[in-house]
Design a protein around this motif. Structure first.
Motif, mmCIF file in Angstrom:
data_model
loop_
_atom_site.group_PDB
_atom_site.id
_atom_site.type_symbol
_atom_site.label_atom_id
_atom_site.label_comp_id
_atom_site.label_asym_id
_atom_site.label_seq_id
_atom_site.Cartn_x
_atom_site.Cartn_y
_atom_site.Cartn_z
ATOM 1 N N GLN A 238 0.831 -1.205 0.000
ATOM 2 C CA GLN A 238 0.000 0.000 0.000
ATOM 3 C C GLN A 238 0.863 1.251 0.000
ATOM 4 O O GLN A 238 0.574 2.241 -0.682
ATOM 5 C CB GLN A 238 -0.920 -0.018 1.220
ATOM 6 C CG GLN A 238 -1.963 1.089 1.217
ATOM 7 C CD GLN A 238 -2.838 1.046 2.457
ATOM 8 O OE1 GLN A 238 -2.914 0.032 3.141
ATOM 9 N NE2 GLN A 238 -3.490 2.143 2.748
ATOM 10 N N LEU A 239 1.941 1.215 0.786
ATOM 11 C CA LEU A 239 2.891 2.323 0.840
ATOM 12 C C LEU A 239 3.446 2.624 -0.557
ATOM 13 O O LEU A 239 3.505 3.776 -0.985
ATOM 14 C CB LEU A 239 4.014 1.937 1.806
ATOM 15 C CG LEU A 239 5.163 2.895 2.102
ATOM 16 C CD1 LEU A 239 5.733 2.568 3.496
ATOM 17 C CD2 LEU A 239 6.277 2.769 1.079
ATOM 18 N N VAL A 364 -2.250 3.221 8.695
ATOM 19 C CA VAL A 364 -0.816 2.966 8.825
ATOM 20 C C VAL A 364 -0.166 2.876 7.443
ATOM 21 O O VAL A 364 0.865 3.491 7.178
ATOM 22 C CB VAL A 364 -0.567 1.655 9.614
ATOM 23 C CG1 VAL A 364 0.910 1.273 9.562
ATOM 24 C CG2 VAL A 364 -1.017 1.818 11.062
ATOM 25 N N GLY A 365 -0.803 2.104 6.539
ATOM 26 C CA GLY A 365 -0.262 1.966 5.191
ATOM 27 C C GLY A 365 -0.263 3.274 4.428
ATOM 28 O O GLY A 365 0.711 3.614 3.737
ATOM 29 N N GLY A 369 2.619 5.593 2.794
ATOM 30 C CA GLY A 369 2.503 6.009 1.401
ATOM 31 C C GLY A 369 2.632 7.512 1.238
ATOM 32 O O GLY A 369 3.254 8.010 0.293
ATOM 33 N N ALA A 370 2.037 8.254 2.190
ATOM 34 C CA ALA A 370 2.119 9.710 2.133
ATOM 35 C C ALA A 370 3.532 10.198 2.401
ATOM 36 O O ALA A 370 4.027 11.117 1.733
ATOM 37 C CB ALA A 370 1.141 10.322 3.135
ATOM 38 N N LEU A 371 4.207 9.567 3.386
ATOM 39 C CA LEU A 371 5.593 9.942 3.678
ATOM 40 C C LEU A 371 6.494 9.689 2.482
ATOM 41 O O LEU A 371 7.309 10.532 2.098
ATOM 42 C CB LEU A 371 6.099 9.167 4.902
ATOM 43 C CG LEU A 371 5.578 9.619 6.267
ATOM 44 C CD1 LEU A 371 5.950 8.616 7.341
ATOM 45 C CD2 LEU A 371 6.124 10.996 6.612
ATOM 46 N N LEU A 372 6.342 8.512 1.899
ATOM 47 C CA LEU A 372 7.128 8.200 0.709
ATOM 48 C C LEU A 372 6.684 9.078 -0.452
ATOM 49 O O LEU A 372 7.496 9.438 -1.321
ATOM 50 C CB LEU A 372 6.985 6.716 0.349
ATOM 51 C CG LEU A 372 7.913 6.189 -0.747
ATOM 52 C CD1 LEU A 372 9.374 6.441 -0.392
ATOM 53 C CD2 LEU A 372 7.680 4.700 -0.977
ATOM 54 N N GLY A 373 5.389 9.436 -0.474
ATOM 55 C CA GLY A 373 4.879 10.336 -1.505
ATOM 56 C C GLY A 373 5.562 11.699 -1.448
ATOM 57 O O GLY A 373 5.900 12.279 -2.475
#
Length: 426
Positions: A238-239, A364-365, A369-373
């Protein structure tokens, strides 16, 4: 809804599905206003690519902070309440943003702060949606329901890409913000008036505080859940898919505008998302049909994910290699369209694994995903600025997708993991 039956009846499910689809559509209308207006904003405020990247990526800093708490509160007090509260707030923010640019001279700081706050408000939406559907929709209908509601993301991008591009040309970038913000507020009003009773709209303070606290009374076995490989597999997948989707969502309009300067905005802002709507619906129908035919749930979830992460990445790589506008539209449409198969893969797999706390786990996922985004969106702008080539951006998308897909294929499962005998009181 029958007495004692927690699930929506068929008529209730249809009405809620349509309204949630519209809500998701308007979520993306508000979210994509800045990417659609990125070139106009850069010209108006004299920003370079790195400064545009800061504004575009600031959304995800806020987006990652409210995912987990939004999912947990939704699991406790009901996802529909959290959805409507957040929508009313982000709709108002979208309307007032262009007005406030006239009272400040620090435009980069203001727009960055505005996008950060937008991220905070929208961060609760999909965890709340996952929580709501896990509690109200039967397993055999989840993939189609979620993929149908999920088409709102493409439909919203399509609406703001088409109508927004026309408004941008006719009335300027401010009109795009007014359009999406006012429609969101209208949706909140209609949902409250026609789908919820006055009793359902009232949230007592002590009830809300119960949702805010993560107490032992909830009986959620956090340590045991996070020791299980299938939980980490779906979170990593999901991340990856969330961050690559955000990257394409943020930079595709600029890619087409710069690579094909003579092309019309309503074409490249509309066609890929128009294609994505039927592909999302088809993926949900196909998934539920195959499961009802007797195929293992996890086999179908993985098959959908191979298409959503693997095949879509191939077309993203092709997008960086072509100099033909027509081929670029085809490749972008295929990549964006096939990504919707994720709705019938990992997005519903969270609900398979732990329906009792699906909202929080989805949060959590999506937080990851947002951080990596944030990293990917900013890194994409940096790569374009330093290399002058878009190929590296699409290589980045393919690489991140591959990591998530491999994790899910190796460790993904579909059996519930939140009902072990040690904690059946969930």
């Amino acid at each position: 809804m029958a007495a004692g039956d927690p699930y929506w009846s068929r008529p209730e499910s249809r009405v809620w599905t349509v309204m949630l689809l519209l809500g998701t559509c308007l979520l993306y209308c508000a979210r994509v206003t800045v990417p659609v207006c990125a070139v106009a904003l850069s010209t108006h405020f004299d920003w370079d690519k790195k400064q545009s990247g800061i504004v575009l990526s600031s959304f995800f800093w806020g987006y990652c902070l409210t995912q987990i708490i939004g999912g947990h509160i939704s699991d406790q007090i009901g996802g529909e309440k959290v959805l409507l509260l957040s929508a009313s707030a982000w709709g108002f923010l979208t309307v007032v943003t262009p007005l406030l640019t006239h009272v400040t001279s620090a435009h980069l700081v203001f727009m960055t702060s505005s996008r950060f706050l937008m991220g905070l408000l929208q961060g609760v939406y999909f965890p709340s949606l996952a929580s709501l559907l896990s509690q109200k929709v039967r397993e055999s209908e989840r993939a189609f329901t979620y993929s149908t509601v999920g088409t709102g993301s493409q439909f919203g991008t399509l609406v703001i890409g088409g109508a927004g591009s026309l408004l941008l040309d006719w009335y300027g970038w401010e009109s795009v913000f007014y359009f999406s913000g006012l429609l969101t507020l209208l949706w909140v009003y209609c949902t409250c008036k026609y789908l919820l009773s006055e009793k359902e709209l009232i949230i007592p303070v002590d009830y809300l505080m119960r949702g805010l606290s993560i107490s032992k009374q909830t009986k959620v076995p956090w340590k045991q859940l996070f020791k299980k490989a299938p939980i980490w597999a779906v979170i990593i997948a999901q991340l990856s898919t969330a961050s690559t989707f955000f990257t394409l969502l943020s930079w595709l309009p600029t890619f087409f505008k710069e690579t094909f300067p003579e092309s019309k905005g309503w074409v490249f802002n509309v066609v890929p998302w128009l294609v994505a709507i039927p592909t999302s619906l088809f993926s949900g129908f196909l998934s539920d049909h195959l499961i009802n035919q007797g195929y293992k749930t996890i086999t179908i979830r993985k098959f959908m994910q191979v298409i959503g992460s693997g095949v879509s990445s191939v077309f993203a790589l092709c997008l960086g290699q072509t100099s033909s506008f027509c081929k670029a539209i085809v490749f972008a449409s295929a990549s964006v369209g096939l990504q919707t198969f994720n709705h019938s893969g990992i997005s519903v797999n969270v609900q398979d694994l732990a329906p009792s706390c699906a909202g929080l786990l989805f949060g959590v996922g999506n937080t990851g995903g947002a951080l990596l985004g944030v990293v990917c969106v900013y890194l994409a702008g940096h790569l374009i600025e330093t290399t002058g080539s878009w190929i590296s951006v699409f290589n980045l998308v393919a690489a991140v997708n591959s990591v998530g897909l491999c994790a899910f294929l190796l460790f993904g499962e579909a059996q519930r993991v939140d009902t072990d005998s040690a904690y059946v009181d969930l």
